[in-house]
Design a protein around this motif. Sequence first.
Motif, PDB file in Angstrom:
ATOM      1  N   MET A   1       0.656  16.750  -0.821  1.00 59.78           N
ATOM      2  CA  MET A   1      -0.245  15.707  -1.249  1.00 59.78           C
ATOM      3  C   MET A   1       0.205  14.377  -0.659  1.00 59.78           C
ATOM      4  SD  MET A   1      -0.848  16.318  -5.255  1.00 59.78           S
ATOM      5  CE  MET A   1      -1.598  17.751  -5.896  1.00 59.78           C
ATOM      6  N   LYS A   2      -0.550  13.885   0.272  1.00 60.40           N
ATOM      7  CA  LYS A   2      -0.154  12.633   0.919  1.00 60.40           C
ATOM      8  C   LYS A   2      -0.216  11.448  -0.039  1.00 60.40           C
ATOM      9  CE  LYS A   2      -4.559  11.186   2.780  1.00 60.40           C
ATOM     10  NZ  LYS A   2      -5.289  10.704   3.905  1.00 60.40           N
ATOM     11  N   GLU A   3      -1.069  11.535  -1.058  1.00 57.50           N
ATOM     12  CA  GLU A   3      -1.157  10.439  -2.021  1.00 57.50           C
ATOM     13  C   GLU A   3       0.155  10.286  -2.792  1.00 57.50           C
ATOM     14  OE1 GLU A   3      -3.423  12.939  -1.887  1.00 57.50           O
ATOM     15  OE2 GLU A   3      -5.181  11.917  -1.085  1.00 57.50           O
ATOM     16  N   LEU A   4       0.732  11.413  -3.194  1.00 57.68           N
ATOM     17  CA  LEU A   4       2.011  11.351  -3.896  1.00 57.68           C
ATOM     18  C   LEU A   4       3.113  10.878  -2.958  1.00 57.68           C
ATOM     19  CD1 LEU A   4       1.949  14.484  -6.235  1.00 57.68           C
ATOM     20  CD2 LEU A   4       1.334  12.121  -6.749  1.00 57.68           C
ATOM     21  N   ALA A   5       3.055  11.274  -1.695  1.00 55.87           N
ATOM     22  CA  ALA A   5       4.042  10.815  -0.723  1.00 55.87           C
ATOM     23  C   ALA A   5       3.977   9.298  -0.575  1.00 55.87           C
ATOM     24  CB  ALA A   5       3.824  11.495   0.624  1.00 55.87           C
ATOM     25  N   THR A   6       2.783   8.740  -0.623  1.00 60.30           N
ATOM     26  CA  THR A   6       2.617   7.284  -0.553  1.00 60.30           C
ATOM     27  C   THR A   6       3.279   6.619  -1.754  1.00 60.30           C
ATOM     28  OG1 THR A   6       0.528   7.496   0.655  1.00 60.30           O
ATOM     29  CG2 THR A   6       0.921   5.405  -0.476  1.00 60.30           C
ATOM     30  N   LEU A   7       3.069   7.192  -2.932  1.00 62.05           N
ATOM     31  CA  LEU A   7       3.690   6.663  -4.141  1.00 62.05           C
ATOM     32  C   LEU A   7       5.209   6.784  -4.067  1.00 62.05           C
ATOM     33  CD1 LEU A   7       3.658   5.557  -7.022  1.00 62.05           C
ATOM     34  CD2 LEU A   7       3.188   7.882  -7.822  1.00 62.05           C
ATOM     35  N   PHE A   8       5.706   7.923  -3.626  1.00 67.66           N
ATOM     36  CA  PHE A   8       7.146   8.128  -3.542  1.00 67.66           C
ATOM     37  C   PHE A   8       7.780   7.161  -2.534  1.00 67.66           C
ATOM     38  CE2 PHE A   8       6.363  12.876  -4.661  1.00 67.66           C
ATOM     39  CZ  PHE A   8       6.091  12.530  -5.975  1.00 67.66           C
ATOM     40  N   ALA A   9       7.093   6.891  -1.428  1.00 68.74           N
ATOM     41  CA  ALA A   9       7.611   5.963  -0.418  1.00 68.74           C
ATOM     42  C   ALA A   9       7.705   4.546  -0.973  1.00 68.74           C
ATOM     43  CB  ALA A   9       6.732   5.987   0.821  1.00 68.74           C
ATOM     44  N   ALA A  10       6.824   4.199  -1.885  1.00 71.96           N
ATOM     45  CA  ALA A  10       6.842   2.853  -2.471  1.00 71.96           C
ATOM     46  C   ALA A  10       8.114   2.623  -3.272  1.00 71.96           C
ATOM     47  CB  ALA A  10       5.612   2.647  -3.345  1.00 71.96           C
ATOM     48  N   ASN A  11       8.749   3.681  -3.703  1.00 70.67           N
ATOM     49  CA  ASN A  11       9.997   3.579  -4.452  1.00 70.67           C
ATOM     50  C   ASN A  11      11.121   3.029  -3.573  1.00 70.67           C
ATOM     51  OD1 ASN A  11      11.595   3.935  -6.801  1.00 70.67           O
ATOM     52  ND2 ASN A  11      12.381   5.855  -5.998  1.00 70.67           N
ATOM     53  N   HIS A  12      10.970   3.139  -2.292  1.00 67.11           N
ATOM     54  CA  HIS A  12      11.993   2.705  -1.344  1.00 67.11           C
ATOM     55  C   HIS A  12      11.521   1.482  -0.561  1.00 67.11           C
ATOM     56  CE1 HIS A  12      14.211   6.291  -2.337  1.00 67.11           C
ATOM     57  NE2 HIS A  12      13.134   7.009  -2.096  1.00 67.11           N
ATOM     58  N   GLY A  13      10.819   0.596  -1.221  1.00 62.97           N
ATOM     59  CA  GLY A  13      10.383  -0.640  -0.592  1.00 62.97           C
ATOM     60  C   GLY A  13       9.030  -0.575   0.069  1.00 62.97           C
ATOM     61  N   GLY A  14       8.327   0.521  -0.113  1.00 66.20           N
ATOM     62  CA  GLY A  14       6.996   0.635   0.464  1.00 66.20           C
ATOM     63  C   GLY A  14       5.972  -0.127  -0.350  1.00 66.20           C
ATOM     64  N   HIS A  15       4.765  -0.158   0.141  1.00 67.01           N
ATOM     65  CA  HIS A  15       3.674  -0.876  -0.510  1.00 67.01           C
ATOM     66  C   HIS A  15       2.508   0.083  -0.713  1.00 67.01           C
ATOM     67  CE1 HIS A  15       0.799  -4.010  -1.449  1.00 67.01           C
ATOM     68  NE2 HIS A  15       0.011  -3.517  -0.514  1.00 67.01           N
ATOM     69  N   ILE A  16       1.865  -0.021  -1.855  1.00 66.23           N
ATOM     70  CA  ILE A  16       0.686   0.797  -2.131  1.00 66.23           C
ATOM     71  C   ILE A  16      -0.544  -0.093  -2.045  1.00 66.23           C
ATOM     72  CG2 ILE A  16      -0.510   2.247  -3.809  1.00 66.23           C
ATOM     73  CD1 ILE A  16       2.222   2.858  -5.044  1.00 66.23           C
ATOM     74  N   PRO A  17      -1.375   0.113  -1.027  1.00 66.04           N
ATOM     75  CA  PRO A  17      -2.598  -0.675  -0.926  1.00 66.04           C
ATOM     76  C   PRO A  17      -3.525  -0.372  -2.106  1.00 66.04           C
ATOM     77  CG  PRO A  17      -2.144   0.486   1.130  1.00 66.04           C
ATOM     78  CD  PRO A  17      -1.197   1.012   0.099  1.00 66.04           C
ATOM     79  N   ALA A  18      -4.207  -1.377  -2.586  1.00 69.48           N
ATOM     80  CA  ALA A  18      -5.127  -1.207  -3.713  1.00 69.48           C
ATOM     81  C   ALA A  18      -6.174  -0.132  -3.420  1.00 69.48           C
ATOM     82  CB  ALA A  18      -5.809  -2.539  -4.032  1.00 69.48           C
ATOM     83  N   SER A  19      -6.525   0.021  -2.165  1.00 66.57           N
ATOM     84  CA  SER A  19      -7.533   1.013  -1.794  1.00 66.57           C
ATOM     85  C   SER A  19      -7.056   2.450  -1.996  1.00 66.57           C
ATOM     86  CB  SER A  19      -7.951   0.820  -0.332  1.00 66.57           C
ATOM     87  OG  SER A  19      -6.832   0.999   0.523  1.00 66.57           O
ATOM     88  N   GLN A  20      -5.749   2.647  -2.161  1.00 65.35           N
ATOM     89  CA  GLN A  20      -5.211   3.999  -2.319  1.00 65.35           C
ATOM     90  C   GLN A  20      -4.878   4.355  -3.766  1.00 65.35           C
ATOM     91  OE1 GLN A  20      -1.930   4.525   0.347  1.00 65.35           O
ATOM     92  NE2 GLN A  20      -3.237   4.526   2.153  1.00 65.35           N
ATOM     93  N   THR A  21      -4.944   3.399  -4.675  1.00 61.72           N
ATOM     94  CA  THR A  21      -4.519   3.691  -6.038  1.00 61.72           C
ATOM     95  C   THR A  21      -5.412   4.717  -6.726  1.00 61.72           C
ATOM     96  OG1 THR A  21      -5.704   1.780  -6.946  1.00 61.72           O
ATOM     97  CG2 THR A  21      -3.377   1.470  -6.373  1.00 61.72           C
ATOM     98  N   GLN A  22      -6.697   4.696  -6.465  1.00 62.65           N
ATOM     99  CA  GLN A  22      -7.574   5.667  -7.115  1.00 62.65           C
ATOM    100  C   GLN A  22      -7.235   7.086  -6.666  1.00 62.65           C
ATOM    101  OE1 GLN A  22     -11.818   5.060  -6.734  1.00 62.65           O
ATOM    102  NE2 GLN A  22     -12.205   6.243  -8.574  1.00 62.65           N
ATOM    103  N   ALA A  23      -6.959   7.265  -5.382  1.00 63.86           N
ATOM    104  CA  ALA A  23      -6.586   8.592  -4.877  1.00 63.86           C
ATOM    105  C   ALA A  23      -5.242   9.025  -5.465  1.00 63.86           C
ATOM    106  CB  ALA A  23      -6.535   8.586  -3.355  1.00 63.86           C
ATOM    107  N   ILE A  24      -4.318   8.088  -5.614  1.00 61.87           N
ATOM    108  CA  ILE A  24      -3.021   8.403  -6.228  1.00 61.87           C
ATOM    109  C   ILE A  24      -3.229   8.783  -7.683  1.00 61.87           C
ATOM    110  CG2 ILE A  24      -0.812   7.415  -6.949  1.00 61.87           C
ATOM    111  CD1 ILE A  24      -0.873   5.790  -4.304  1.00 61.87           C
ATOM    112  N   ASP A  25      -4.085   8.062  -8.387  1.00 58.65           N
ATOM    113  CA  ASP A  25      -4.377   8.386  -9.789  1.00 58.65           C
ATOM    114  C   ASP A  25      -4.911   9.809  -9.923  1.00 58.65           C
ATOM    115  OD1 ASP A  25      -3.608   5.811 -10.401  1.00 58.65           O
ATOM    116  OD2 ASP A  25      -5.641   5.087 -10.801  1.00 58.65           O
ATOM    117  N   VAL A  26      -5.821  10.179  -9.059  1.00 52.67           N
ATOM    118  CA  VAL A  26      -6.400  11.527  -9.097  1.00 52.67           C
ATOM    119  C   VAL A  26      -5.324  12.568  -8.801  1.00 52.67           C
ATOM    120  CG1 VAL A  26      -8.036  13.095  -7.974  1.00 52.67           C
ATOM    121  CG2 VAL A  26      -8.748  10.770  -8.558  1.00 52.67           C
ATOM    122  N   ALA A  27      -4.486  12.301  -7.803  1.00 52.35           N
ATOM    123  CA  ALA A  27      -3.410  13.243  -7.456  1.00 52.35           C
ATOM    124  C   ALA A  27      -2.452  13.412  -8.628  1.00 52.35           C
ATOM    125  CB  ALA A  27      -2.669  12.763  -6.213  1.00 52.35           C
ATOM    126  N   LEU A  28      -2.106  12.316  -9.296  1.00 51.97           N
ATOM    127  CA  LEU A  28      -1.212  12.411 -10.447  1.00 51.97           C
ATOM    128  C   LEU A  28      -1.880  13.135 -11.610  1.00 51.97           C
ATOM    129  CD1 LEU A  28       0.473   8.889 -10.431  1.00 51.97           C
ATOM    130  CD2 LEU A  28       1.587  11.096 -10.023  1.00 51.97           C
TER     131      LEU A  28
END
Length: 76
Positions: A1-28
């Motif tokens: 799941m690339k959405e979860l990978a985006t969230l996990f990367a944010a833990n190490h200084g990454g950034h989550i664009p607002a446009s991706q939060t809905q997809a991350i919410d669905v993945a979670l």
Amino acid sequence: MKELATLFAANHGGHIPASQTQAIDVALANAILLDIPEEQTQNVIDYITQELLYNLAPEPIKGKLECLLEELKSRA
């Protein structure tokens, strides 16, 4: 799941664009506890807490996020 990978990367200084939060919410909402690595537990707790606090999660999946949040908190 690339959405979860985006969230996990944010833990190490990454950034989550607002446009991706809905997809991350669905993945979670569709994730189970085993989908979340233990080292990502606090990161995901923080993310879900913010989504729920600011009412950013879509209503149909809010309950699923709340359930996952409780499972994660019991693990932490």
